[in-house]
Design a protein around this motif. Structure first.
Motif, PDB file in Angstrom:
ATOM      1  N   CYS A  80       0.824  -1.213   0.000  1.00 53.79           N
ATOM      2  CA  CYS A  80       0.000   0.000   0.000  1.00 53.79           C
ATOM      3  C   CYS A  80       0.857   1.262   0.000  1.00 53.79           C
ATOM      4  O   CYS A  80       0.570   2.230  -0.717  1.00 53.79           O
ATOM      5  CB  CYS A  80      -0.933   0.001   1.209  1.00 53.79           C
ATOM      6  SG  CYS A  80      -2.205  -1.282   1.163  1.00 53.79           S
ATOM      7  N   LEU A  81       1.926   1.265   0.799  1.00 47.71           N
ATOM      8  CA  LEU A  81       2.803   2.431   0.850  1.00 47.71           C
ATOM      9  C   LEU A  81       3.526   2.640  -0.474  1.00 47.71           C
ATOM     10  O   LEU A  81       3.665   3.780  -0.948  1.00 47.71           O
ATOM     11  CB  LEU A  81       3.823   2.260   1.986  1.00 47.71           C
ATOM     12  CG  LEU A  81       3.271   2.387   3.405  1.00 47.71           C
ATOM     13  CD1 LEU A  81       4.325   1.967   4.423  1.00 47.71           C
ATOM     14  CD2 LEU A  81       2.810   3.809   3.686  1.00 47.71           C
ATOM     15  N   ALA A  82       3.991   1.547  -1.078  1.00 43.96           N
ATOM     16  CA  ALA A  82       4.688   1.660  -2.364  1.00 43.96           C
ATOM     17  C   ALA A  82       3.761   2.222  -3.432  1.00 43.96           C
ATOM     18  O   ALA A  82       4.162   3.064  -4.248  1.00 43.96           O
ATOM     19  CB  ALA A  82       5.231   0.295  -2.787  1.00 43.96           C
ATOM     20  N   SER A 132       2.308  11.387  -2.184  1.00 44.81           N
ATOM     21  CA  SER A 132       3.075  11.982  -1.088  1.00 44.81           C
ATOM     22  C   SER A 132       4.122  12.959  -1.593  1.00 44.81           C
ATOM     23  O   SER A 132       5.021  13.354  -0.863  1.00 44.81           O
ATOM     24  CB  SER A 132       3.755  10.875  -0.265  1.00 44.81           C
ATOM     25  OG  SER A 132       2.806  10.000   0.290  1.00 44.81           O
ATOM     26  N   GLY A 133       4.027  13.316  -2.848  1.00 43.61           N
ATOM     27  CA  GLY A 133       4.993  14.232  -3.434  1.00 43.61           C
ATOM     28  C   GLY A 133       5.517  13.688  -4.748  1.00 43.61           C
ATOM     29  O   GLY A 133       5.345  12.509  -5.065  1.00 43.61           O
ATOM     30  N   PRO A 134       6.156  14.533  -5.552  1.00 44.87           N
ATOM     31  CA  PRO A 134       6.655  14.102  -6.863  1.00 44.87           C
ATOM     32  C   PRO A 134       7.764  13.055  -6.738  1.00 44.87           C
ATOM     33  O   PRO A 134       8.555  13.081  -5.795  1.00 44.87           O
ATOM     34  CB  PRO A 134       7.184  15.403  -7.483  1.00 44.87           C
ATOM     35  CG  PRO A 134       7.465  16.298  -6.319  1.00 44.87           C
ATOM     36  CD  PRO A 134       6.456  15.949  -5.270  1.00 44.87           C
TER      37      PRO A 134
END
Length: 376
Positions: free
Chosen positions: A165-167, A175-177
């Motif tokens: 899920c985090l990946a 979560s940002g570029p």
């Protein structure tokens, strides 16, 4: 073979010659540097334990360790007895560390003699280590062995799901570029965690016979949504390998069936297809074969399955053989996934079939009784 010497593990009289309780002054029987190292370890242990502590167990254990190391340095191997205590193993590690430090400071000790002493430490370490092979074998073959396997698989699967899920969150830039190189690395992390998580699930389901359906009874569901969720899960794998995944739902989408079991089978077949396809496409299709029957198919453009492999395709814990392509073996080495798919489909009243052609790919397919419903 090295000669074996039985070492008496019964406590010996303390050879302290008036030493304090916090020291261990061994005399004559061991190498002087080894005796000094043992005394330093004993003093350090006493200091860490504080005043009024019972040091008798540590003194007895450390004395036996020092004599055993000295004997091991002379070429004898202590017989394996009962596993030593955690204290003994800790003291041996400290003894080896201090001895190594002293050998580095004392230039009068020849290199060969220093190596023999450290070899003695290693011999004793192997002699007092617990017999883990026998321990694990007894645990796995015991009455709770199956439950132990399931618990381990559960413990593995939970963090892997979080990693996946985090990946995915990071790869999508939520979560940002991220750079293209980072995106590729995140897809690799996602692919690896999904594969391991699926394997852990397969272990759990096979350990529980593999034919116990998570959906207790048939419920209304959307076939297209079920297939789309599978494609969403495997998309990072496909993108990382440059493969195309597409699906085609049935004309009548809303059906009565077991979506969880169906999703598990389709996901497993699709990840297998992606794993062993180097270029081209993976297709998930459905077609009506009767008023209430649907055929599901997962087709890849991979290497195909060899004749040698076909006979043991559904055998769990099998070993694959033969030349592999760039992406690995023609099918997974353990066989858990296909064995689980076959069992789940059997529980749903179906059978997993396949057709394959060398160099042109493989198609796995099955039929399910899924009556149409007017709406969800």
């Amino acid at each position: 073979m090295e000669p074996s010497l039985h070492l008496d593990r019964t406590p010996r009289p303390a050879r302290t010659s008036g030493a304090t309780l916090s020291s261990l002054q061994l005399t004559g029987d061991v190498h002087p540097l080894l005796a000094r190292a043992a005394d330093e370890v004993m003093r350090g242990w006493a200091q860490s334990m504080g005043p009024n502590s019972d040091l008798s167990e540590a003194k007895t254990s450390l004395e036996w360790l020092a004599f055993s190391v000295d004997i091991g340095a002379r070429g004898f191997v202590p017989e394996r007895g009962e596993a030593a205590s955690a204290l003994s193993r800790y003291l041996l590690e400290r003894l080896g560390s201090v001895l190594l430090s002293l050998l580095g400071e004392d230039s009068s000790v020849e290199r060969g003699e220093a190596l023999r002493l450290m070899r003695g430490v290693d011999i004793v370490r192997r002699a007092i280590e617990p017999d883990w092979d026998r321990y694990f074998s007894s645990q796995l073959s015991g009455p709770d062995g199956l439950n132990l396997v399931v618990e381990v698989a559960h413990d593995i699967r939970s963090p892997l799901t979080s990693i996946r899920c985090l990946a995915e969150t990071l790869e999508r830039g939520m979560s940002g570029p991220v750079t293209e190189a980072q995106r590729k690395q995140l897809r690799l992390i996602y692919s690896a965690s999904l594969g391991l998580s699926s394997m852990a699930t397969d272990v759990i389901e096979i350990a529980r016979r593999g034919d116990v359906l998570a959906d207790g009874e048939a419920v209304p569901f959307s076939v297209a949504e079920t297939l789309e969720s599978v494609v969403d899960m495997v998309r990072p794998i496909a993108e990382e390998k440059g493969l195309l995944v597409r699906f085609e739902g049935p004309p009548t989408d809303h059906r009565m069936g077991r979506p969880v079991g169906l999703s598990r089978v389709i996901l497993n077949l699709t990840t297998n297809a992606l794993k062993f396809t180097d270029e081209g496409i993976v297709e998930i299709t459905t077609r009506a074969t009767g008023i209430s029957r649907l055929e599901f198919s997962v087709k890849d453009s991979g290497h195909g399955i060899s004749e040698e492999a076909m006979s043991k395709l559904y055998q769990p814990f099998r070993r694959s053989s033969g030349r592999a392509g760039r992406s690995g073996h023609f099918f997974s080495g353990t066989g858990l996934g296909l064995a689980m798919c076959r069992k789940l489909l059997g529980a749903m009243g179906s059978e997993l079939k396949f057709e394959t052609e060398s160099g042109k790919g493989t198609r796995f397919y099955f039929e399910l009784e899924l009556p149409a419903v007017p709406r969800l």
